[in-house]
Design a protein around this motif. Sequence first.
Motif, PDB file in Angstrom:
ATOM      1  N   PRO A   1     -10.288  24.698   4.459  1.00 40.02           N
ATOM      2  CA  PRO A   1      -9.302  23.942   3.692  1.00 40.02           C
ATOM      3  C   PRO A   1      -9.969  23.041   2.651  1.00 40.02           C
ATOM      4  O   PRO A   1     -10.974  22.412   2.932  1.00 40.02           O
ATOM      5  N   VAL A   2      -9.395  22.993   1.470  1.00 35.88           N
ATOM      6  CA  VAL A   2      -9.936  22.127   0.428  1.00 35.88           C
ATOM      7  C   VAL A   2      -9.315  20.740   0.469  1.00 35.88           C
ATOM      8  O   VAL A   2      -9.877  19.795  -0.072  1.00 35.88           O
ATOM      9  N   ALA A   3      -8.145  20.613   1.108  1.00 30.16           N
ATOM     10  CA  ALA A   3      -7.468  19.319   1.172  1.00 30.16           C
ATOM     11  C   ALA A   3      -6.610  19.256   2.429  1.00 30.16           C
ATOM     12  O   ALA A   3      -6.238  20.275   2.992  1.00 30.16           O
ATOM     13  N   SER A   4      -6.312  18.024   2.818  1.00 28.90           N
ATOM     14  CA  SER A   4      -5.475  17.800   3.993  1.00 28.90           C
ATOM     15  C   SER A   4      -4.874  16.406   3.907  1.00 28.90           C
ATOM     16  O   SER A   4      -5.421  15.525   3.250  1.00 28.90           O
ATOM     17  N   VAL A   5      -3.768  16.225   4.602  1.00 29.72           N
ATOM     18  CA  VAL A   5      -3.228  14.879   4.758  1.00 29.72           C
ATOM     19  C   VAL A   5      -3.844  14.266   6.009  1.00 29.72           C
ATOM     20  O   VAL A   5      -4.291  14.978   6.904  1.00 29.72           O
ATOM     21  N   GLU A   6      -3.873  12.945   6.035  1.00 23.41           N
ATOM     22  CA  GLU A   6      -4.302  12.226   7.235  1.00 23.41           C
ATOM     23  C   GLU A   6      -3.148  12.276   8.226  1.00 23.41           C
ATOM     24  O   GLU A   6      -1.994  12.097   7.835  1.00 23.41           O
ATOM     25  N   PRO A   7      -3.431  12.492   9.490  1.00 21.12           N
ATOM     26  CA  PRO A   7      -2.348  12.446  10.469  1.00 21.12           C
ATOM     27  C   PRO A   7      -1.819  11.023  10.610  1.00 21.12           C
ATOM     28  O   PRO A   7      -2.532  10.058  10.359  1.00 21.12           O
ATOM     29  N   LEU A   8      -0.566  10.921  10.988  1.00 24.89           N
ATOM     30  CA  LEU A   8       0.008   9.610  11.265  1.00 24.89           C
ATOM     31  C   LEU A   8      -0.717   8.997  12.447  1.00 24.89           C
ATOM     32  O   LEU A   8      -1.169   9.719  13.347  1.00 24.89           O
ATOM     33  N   PRO A   9      -0.855   7.679  12.483  1.00 19.33           N
ATOM     34  CA  PRO A   9      -1.565   7.034  13.594  1.00 19.33           C
ATOM     35  C   PRO A   9      -0.998   7.412  14.963  1.00 19.33           C
ATOM     36  O   PRO A   9      -1.736   7.525  15.927  1.00 19.33           O
ATOM     37  N   SER A  10       0.295   7.678  15.023  1.00 20.73           N
ATOM     38  CA  SER A  10       0.911   8.019  16.306  1.00 20.73           C
ATOM     39  C   SER A  10       0.474   9.377  16.825  1.00 20.73           C
ATOM     40  O   SER A  10       0.464   9.624  18.018  1.00 20.73           O
ATOM     41  N   SER A  11       0.082  10.297  15.926  1.00 18.11           N
ATOM     42  CA  SER A  11      -0.319  11.624  16.384  1.00 18.11           C
ATOM     43  C   SER A  11      -1.828  11.786  16.456  1.00 18.11           C
ATOM     44  O   SER A  11      -2.329  12.553  17.257  1.00 18.11           O
ATOM     45  N   ARG A  25     -10.611  17.230   1.136  1.00 20.03           N
ATOM     46  CA  ARG A  25     -10.176  16.051   0.370  1.00 20.03           C
ATOM     47  C   ARG A  25      -8.903  15.513   1.017  1.00 20.03           C
ATOM     48  O   ARG A  25      -7.993  16.267   1.320  1.00 20.03           O
ATOM     49  N   ILE A  26      -8.831  14.230   1.232  1.00 14.14           N
ATOM     50  CA  ILE A  26      -7.634  13.609   1.804  1.00 14.14           C
ATOM     51  C   ILE A  26      -6.647  13.363   0.664  1.00 14.14           C
ATOM     52  O   ILE A  26      -6.989  12.721  -0.336  1.00 14.14           O
ATOM     53  N   VAL A  27      -5.430  13.864   0.820  1.00 18.11           N
ATOM     54  CA  VAL A  27      -4.416  13.793  -0.242  1.00 18.11           C
ATOM     55  C   VAL A  27      -3.198  12.973   0.185  1.00 18.11           C
ATOM     56  O   VAL A  27      -2.082  13.235  -0.232  1.00 18.11           O
ATOM     57  N   GLY A  28      -3.433  11.987   1.031  1.00 19.75           N
ATOM     58  CA  GLY A  28      -2.353  11.127   1.499  1.00 19.75           C
ATOM     59  C   GLY A  28      -2.203  11.226   3.004  1.00 19.75           C
ATOM     60  O   GLY A  28      -3.105  11.685   3.706  1.00 19.75           O
ATOM     61  N   THR A  29      -1.043  10.783   3.463  1.00 15.52           N
ATOM     62  CA  THR A  29      -0.730  10.892   4.887  1.00 15.52           C
ATOM     63  C   THR A  29       0.381  11.912   5.066  1.00 15.52           C
ATOM     64  O   THR A  29       0.979  12.371   4.085  1.00 15.52           O
ATOM     65  N   GLU A  30       0.678  12.225   6.311  1.00 18.14           N
ATOM     66  CA  GLU A  30       1.732  13.205   6.583  1.00 18.14           C
ATOM     67  C   GLU A  30       3.055  12.826   5.939  1.00 18.14           C
ATOM     68  O   GLU A  30       3.807  13.691   5.524  1.00 18.14           O
ATOM     69  N   ASP A  31       3.332  11.543   5.852  1.00 17.51           N
ATOM     70  CA  ASP A  31       4.612  11.113   5.289  1.00 17.51           C
ATOM     71  C   ASP A  31       4.499  10.542   3.873  1.00 17.51           C
ATOM     72  O   ASP A  31       5.479  10.059   3.316  1.00 17.51           O
ATOM     73  N   ALA A  32       3.325  10.607   3.258  1.00 17.98           N
ATOM     74  CA  ALA A  32       3.142  10.106   1.885  1.00 17.98           C
ATOM     75  C   ALA A  32       2.068  10.936   1.187  1.00 17.98           C
ATOM     76  O   ALA A  32       0.927  10.495   1.012  1.00 17.98           O
ATOM     77  N   VAL A  33       2.426  12.134   0.776  1.00 21.87           N
ATOM     78  CA  VAL A  33       1.495  13.042   0.101  1.00 21.87           C
ATOM     79  C   VAL A  33       1.340  12.622  -1.356  1.00 21.87           C
ATOM     80  O   VAL A  33       2.328  12.338  -2.042  1.00 21.87           O
TER      81      VAL A  33
END
Length: 104
Positions: A1-11, A25-33
Amino acid sequence: PVASVEPLPSSGPLPNVRDALRAARIVGTEDAVRLVDVARSEPDLILAVGLRHAALFDSLQAIAPTIMAETLRGRWRQNFLLWAHALNRGTAARRIMAQWNALV
């Protein structure tokens, strides 16, 4: 994968994919891409989840072909097969799923 979102702290990060995503590359969080960062990553394919990203589908699709699973919770088997098929790995995924089913 070239990019991914950060998982939410709860998961938290899933241990089975943590290593594969280390260089992504981190492209935001699961709920804020951050769409700009997704585009900068120049993906060939985007895997998304409708539960969180349905409103972004057209924007994601404008960046790269986008495969969107309906939801995550309770549907990991269907999502695994959907995304494997999108990656042209359907045969291997069915074999892995058969092995998994034999264990449970």
